[in-house]
Design a protein around this motif. Structure first.
Motif, mmCIF file in Angstrom:
data_model
loop_
_atom_site.group_PDB
_atom_site.id
_atom_site.type_symbol
_atom_site.label_atom_id
_atom_site.label_comp_id
_atom_site.label_asym_id
_atom_site.label_seq_id
_atom_site.Cartn_x
_atom_site.Cartn_y
_atom_site.Cartn_z
ATOM 1 N N THR A 65 0.310 -1.572 -0.025
ATOM 2 C CA THR A 65 0.023 -0.229 0.035
ATOM 3 C C THR A 65 1.148 1.265 0.198
ATOM 4 O OG1 THR A 65 -0.264 -0.218 2.012
ATOM 5 C CG2 THR A 65 -1.407 -0.801 1.242
ATOM 6 N N GLY A 66 0.332 2.607 -0.443
ATOM 7 C CA GLY A 66 1.404 3.309 -0.724
ATOM 8 C C GLY A 66 0.308 4.439 -1.342
ATOM 9 N N CYS A 67 1.020 5.548 -1.495
ATOM 10 C CA CYS A 67 0.439 7.093 -1.999
ATOM 11 C C CYS A 67 0.219 6.785 -3.216
ATOM 12 C CB CYS A 67 1.176 8.718 -1.501
ATOM 13 S SG CYS A 67 2.793 8.325 -1.993
ATOM 14 N N THR A 68 0.135 7.534 -4.466
ATOM 15 C CA THR A 68 -0.315 7.802 -5.885
ATOM 16 C C THR A 68 1.411 7.776 -5.853
ATOM 17 O OG1 THR A 68 -1.730 8.873 -6.172
ATOM 18 C CG2 THR A 68 -0.307 9.487 -7.673
ATOM 19 N N ILE A 69 2.415 8.602 -5.832
ATOM 20 C CA ILE A 69 3.716 8.936 -6.167
ATOM 21 C C ILE A 69 3.954 7.513 -5.772
ATOM 22 C CG2 ILE A 69 5.820 9.179 -5.768
ATOM 23 C CD1 ILE A 69 4.457 12.082 -7.377
ATOM 24 N N SER A 70 3.891 6.256 -4.738
ATOM 25 C CA SER A 70 5.479 5.700 -4.886
ATOM 26 C C SER A 70 4.265 4.541 -5.654
ATOM 27 C CB SER A 70 4.668 4.800 -3.194
ATOM 28 O OG SER A 70 3.669 4.332 -2.524
ATOM 29 N N GLN A 71 2.943 3.797 -5.746
ATOM 30 C CA GLN A 71 2.434 3.105 -6.607
ATOM 31 C C GLN A 71 2.292 3.305 -7.793
ATOM 32 O OE1 GLN A 71 0.643 0.391 -5.109
ATOM 33 N NE2 GLN A 71 1.879 1.200 -3.879
ATOM 34 N N ALA A 72 2.712 5.017 -8.615
ATOM 35 C CA ALA A 72 3.127 5.528 -9.676
ATOM 36 C C ALA A 72 4.302 4.380 -9.950
ATOM 37 C CB ALA A 72 2.737 6.010 -10.388
ATOM 38 N N SER A 73 5.246 4.609 -9.051
ATOM 39 C CA SER A 73 7.148 4.948 -9.100
ATOM 40 C C SER A 73 6.959 2.846 -9.470
ATOM 41 C CB SER A 73 7.741 5.028 -7.602
ATOM 42 O OG SER A 73 8.838 5.594 -8.457
ATOM 43 N N ALA A 74 6.593 2.140 -8.099
ATOM 44 C CA ALA A 74 6.811 0.883 -8.599
ATOM 45 C C ALA A 74 6.299 0.551 -9.771
ATOM 46 C CB ALA A 74 5.403 0.503 -7.409
ATOM 47 N N SER A 75 5.161 0.665 -10.077
ATOM 48 C CA SER A 75 4.600 0.146 -11.102
ATOM 49 C C SER A 75 5.871 0.727 -13.033
ATOM 50 C CB SER A 75 3.869 1.267 -11.671
ATOM 51 O OG SER A 75 3.279 0.096 -12.891
ATOM 52 N N MET A 76 5.700 1.527 -13.201
ATOM 53 C CA MET A 76 7.317 2.101 -13.780
ATOM 54 C C MET A 76 8.437 1.807 -13.881
ATOM 55 S SD MET A 76 6.613 6.324 -13.624
ATOM 56 C CE MET A 76 4.335 6.816 -13.978
ATOM 57 N N LYS A 129 11.097 10.436 -0.617
ATOM 58 C CA LYS A 129 10.901 8.943 -0.639
ATOM 59 C C LYS A 129 10.665 7.385 -1.167
ATOM 60 C CE LYS A 129 13.101 9.724 4.153
ATOM 61 N NZ LYS A 129 13.230 10.152 5.629
ATOM 62 N N CYS A 130 9.165 8.468 -1.391
ATOM 63 C CA CYS A 130 8.307 8.153 -1.788
ATOM 64 C C CYS A 130 8.069 7.576 -3.143
ATOM 65 C CB CYS A 130 6.695 8.933 -1.901
ATOM 66 S SG CYS A 130 6.039 9.728 -0.005
ATOM 67 N N ALA A 131 8.805 8.360 -3.896
ATOM 68 C CA ALA A 131 9.202 8.024 -5.389
ATOM 69 C C ALA A 131 10.177 6.787 -5.618
ATOM 70 C CB ALA A 131 9.359 8.961 -6.116
ATOM 71 N N THR A 132 11.729 7.187 -3.752
ATOM 72 C CA THR A 132 12.348 5.827 -4.530
ATOM 73 C C THR A 132 12.317 4.533 -4.176
ATOM 74 O OG1 THR A 132 12.875 7.065 -2.222
ATOM 75 C CG2 THR A 132 14.139 8.069 -4.519
ATOM 76 N N LEU A 133 11.395 4.129 -2.971
ATOM 77 C CA LEU A 133 11.060 3.001 -2.124
ATOM 78 C C LEU A 133 10.826 2.170 -2.972
ATOM 79 C CD1 LEU A 133 10.249 2.180 0.950
ATOM 80 C CD2 LEU A 133 7.868 2.537 -0.569
ATOM 81 N N ALA A 134 9.785 1.469 -4.052
ATOM 82 C CA ALA A 134 10.961 0.346 -5.444
ATOM 83 C C ALA A 134 12.182 0.594 -5.771
ATOM 84 C CB ALA A 134 9.369 1.115 -6.510
ATOM 85 N N TRP A 135 12.433 1.389 -5.742
ATOM 86 C CA TRP A 135 14.063 1.524 -6.904
ATOM 87 C C TRP A 135 15.094 1.195 -5.314
ATOM 88 C CZ3 TRP A 135 14.675 2.942 -12.089
ATOM 89 C CH2 TRP A 135 13.100 3.216 -12.223
ATOM 90 N N LYS A 136 14.626 1.615 -4.201
ATOM 91 C CA LYS A 136 15.144 1.243 -3.792
ATOM 92 C C LYS A 136 15.145 0.196 -2.915
ATOM 93 C CE LYS A 136 16.153 5.218 -1.184
ATOM 94 N NZ LYS A 136 15.742 6.324 0.645
ATOM 95 N N ALA A 137 13.931 -1.028 -3.290
ATOM 96 C CA ALA A 137 13.977 -2.231 -3.009
ATOM 97 C C ALA A 137 14.639 -3.401 -4.100
ATOM 98 C CB ALA A 137 12.668 -2.771 -3.358
ATOM 99 N N ILE A 138 14.181 -2.642 -5.408
ATOM 100 C CA ILE A 138 15.429 -3.902 -6.556
ATOM 101 C C ILE A 138 16.390 -3.820 -6.471
ATOM 102 C CG2 ILE A 138 15.232 -1.763 -8.117
ATOM 103 C CD1 ILE A 138 15.056 -5.304 -8.717
ATOM 104 N N TYR A 139 17.277 -2.795 -5.784
ATOM 105 C CA TYR A 139 19.044 -2.640 -5.280
ATOM 106 C C TYR A 139 18.823 -3.370 -4.783
ATOM 107 C CZ TYR A 139 23.177 -0.531 -4.157
ATOM 108 O OH TYR A 139 24.987 0.131 -4.373
ATOM 109 N N GLN A 140 18.332 -3.119 -3.647
ATOM 110 C CA GLN A 140 18.401 -3.824 -2.208
ATOM 111 C C GLN A 140 18.356 -5.914 -2.747
ATOM 112 O OE1 GLN A 140 16.426 -3.507 1.544
ATOM 113 N NE2 GLN A 140 18.100 -0.470 1.273
#
Length: 150
Positions: A65-76, A129-140
């Motif tokens: 779950t997350g805000c619009t920015i975190s969900q959109a960033s993860a999708s992209m 932080k919302c926008a970078t969450l998914a990118w940090k996850a794939i990196y880790q």
């Protein structure tokens, strides 16, 4: 196209990815799985990665779950990393972080694809932080993969 029309197009793309995210759900079999949280706003991202025999990302899915920015960033992000090696993804993560934190005038589109529409997040420090969450996850997740092969 005017600047305001371009901004509206970018907003629309972000909303489209947030409301109908790509690669949302779970994979039947995974090689890597990670959960990250953004304690600032409560975003939770669970990422699952399937690698092919060459170590490239064969499939990826996210949930949480997350805000619009975190969900959109993860999708992209999921759209852009399929077929990439851990080294390529690492370069993408670094470029994405640079794009939204340093707001440098560079062309990131070749490397990040549609995710460049999130460049405007740099204007809203609380959303970085919302926008970078998914990118940090794939990196880790992939960093752990690299260390396993050392």
């Amino acid at each position: 196209m005017s600047l305001s029309s371009l901004d509206n197009l970018y907003r629309q793309m972000i909303l489209e990815h947030a409301n109908r995210p790509h690669h949302h759900g779970n994979l039947p079999a995974v090689d890597k799985q990670i959960e990250l949280r953004n304690p600032t706003c409560g975003d939770v991202l669970e990422l699952e990665v399937k690698l092919d025999d060459e170590g490239k990302i064969a499939d990826i899915a996210f949930s949480g779950t997350g805000c619009t920015i975190s969900q959109a960033s993860a999708s992209m992000m999921t759209d852009e990393v399929i077929g990439k090696t851990p080294e390529q993804v690492s370069e993408m993560v670094e470029a994405f972080s640079e794009m939204i934190t340093k707001n440098e005038d560079k062309d990131y589109e070749d490397l990040l694809g549609d995710a460049v529409v999130l460049e405007g997040v740099a204007q809203f420090p609380a959303r970085i932080k919302c926008a970078t969450l998914a990118w940090k996850a794939i990196y880790q997740a992939l960093e752990k993969e690299d260390k396993a092969h050392e």
